[in-house]
Design an enzyme around this catalytic site. Structure first.
Site, PDB file in Angstrom:
ATOM      1  N   HIS A  23      47.872  43.422  46.477  1.00 31.69           N
ATOM      2  CA  HIS A  23      48.590  42.278  45.904  1.00 31.69           C
ATOM      3  C   HIS A  23      49.199  42.630  44.546  1.00 31.69           C
ATOM      4  O   HIS A  23      50.370  42.325  44.289  1.00 31.69           O
ATOM      5  CB  HIS A  23      47.640  41.088  45.746  1.00 31.69           C
ATOM      6  CG  HIS A  23      48.247  39.933  45.000  1.00 31.69           C
ATOM      7  ND1 HIS A  23      48.980  38.959  45.629  1.00 31.69           N
ATOM      8  CD2 HIS A  23      48.242  39.614  43.679  1.00 31.69           C
ATOM      9  CE1 HIS A  23      49.394  38.072  44.728  1.00 31.69           C
ATOM     10  NE2 HIS A  23      48.960  38.447  43.536  1.00 31.69           N
ATOM     11  N   GLU A  24      48.418  43.256  43.680  1.00 28.93           N
ATOM     12  CA  GLU A  24      48.941  43.616  42.353  1.00 28.93           C
ATOM     13  C   GLU A  24      50.066  44.639  42.474  1.00 28.93           C
ATOM     14  O   GLU A  24      51.024  44.608  41.699  1.00 28.93           O
ATOM     15  CB  GLU A  24      47.812  44.144  41.470  1.00 28.93           C
ATOM     16  CG  GLU A  24      46.711  43.125  41.180  1.00 28.93           C
ATOM     17  CD  GLU A  24      47.227  41.802  40.632  1.00 28.93           C
ATOM     18  OE1 GLU A  24      48.308  41.787  39.989  1.00 28.93           O
ATOM     19  OE2 GLU A  24      46.562  40.765  40.852  1.00 28.93           O
ATOM     20  N   HIS A  78      58.952  44.103  40.785  1.00 21.61           N
ATOM     21  CA  HIS A  78      59.582  44.586  39.560  1.00 21.61           C
ATOM     22  C   HIS A  78      60.595  45.687  39.864  1.00 21.61           C
ATOM     23  O   HIS A  78      61.711  45.703  39.325  1.00 21.61           O
ATOM     24  CB  HIS A  78      58.511  45.104  38.594  1.00 21.61           C
ATOM     25  CG  HIS A  78      59.029  45.390  37.224  1.00 21.61           C
ATOM     26  ND1 HIS A  78      58.334  46.142  36.309  1.00 21.61           N
ATOM     27  CD2 HIS A  78      60.194  45.044  36.599  1.00 21.61           C
ATOM     28  CE1 HIS A  78      59.032  46.231  35.192  1.00 21.61           C
ATOM     29  NE2 HIS A  78      60.158  45.579  35.348  1.00 21.61           N
TER      30      HIS A  78
END
Length: 227
Positions: free
Chosen positions: A95-96, A103
């Site tokens: 998820h991170e 980005h």
């Protein structure tokens, strides 16, 4: 009275979601990965598979402190997630990394949220004092409460914008885990369930912020009508 009932309902819902999230993560933390990979290794592979070479995966102290920092391009994983080799750790790590992928591709909602961060940081410092002073001075200087409402609206907007960012990061994570066959069917289901409940905490936060904003608006509108 209506606001108090609504606030109480949201607080209860928040507690239920938080409790459920903790129990889910505890449960899936016991589901060890058959591939034997740690959260850090999962994260590094997902970044590599997405062609991201300038993001570091690092360990950060604490529990549930996992986050992606776009400023220094780091995926920060809590010590448990970084080191452990289970479905919950895999879900959080992926998820991170989903945020890192956002980005890298210029995901518009993440860009918008990043632009709001400085505003929210300043707002959080002074907002409560301005709102309190605005309520106390409602009869003599109602404009002060209006300023507080505008500032609070910025934090509410941040909560709303956070929703698509978090859901999209989870979708990217789950899609990668499945497409690369990183997990077994049972492990994939556990990762999906973990992220589902994590996302619901952001929904509760957004609803609470919207309800509170409407409460302050009702105070201001009520004072304005009396004037």
């Amino acid at each position: 009275m209506g606001y108090l009932i609504l606030a109480g309902a949201i607080m209860l819902f928040s507690w239920l979601v938080s409790s459920r999230l903790k129990s889910k993560f505890e449960h899936y933390s016991k589901l060890q990965l058959q591939n034997g990979m740690s959260g850090a290794e999962i994260a590094e592979k997902m970044l590599a598979d997405n062609g991201i070479r300038d993001v570091r995966v690092i360990s950060t102290p604490g529990r549930l402190t996992d986050h992606y920092n776009p400023a220094d391009k780091t995926v920060n994983l809590s010590e448990a997630v970084y080191n452990q080799r289970n479905a919950a750790a895999a879900a959080v790590a992926a998820h991170e990394c989903g945020h890192a992928v956002q980005h890298a591709v210029g995901y518009q909602w993440l860009t918008m949220r990043s632009k709001l961060v400085p505003v929210v940081n300043v707002a959080s410092t002074y907002m409560q004092w301005i709102l309190l002073a605005g309520i106390l001075m409602m009869k003599t200087f109602p404009q002060l409460l209006l300023v507080g409402i505008i500032i609070f609206a910025a934090t509410t907007l941040f909560s709303i914008v956070t929703l698509p960012v978090e859901y999209d990061a989870s979708n990217r994570a789950l899609a990668w885990l499945e497409n690369k066959r990183m997990l077994t069917q049972q492990e994939q289901a556990g990762a999906k369930d973990s992220l589902k409940w994590a996302a619901r905490t952001y929904v509760v936060a957004a609803l609470g912020s919207i309800a509170t904003l409407l409460y302050y608006v009702s105070i201001y509108m009520g004072g304005s009508r009396r004037d």
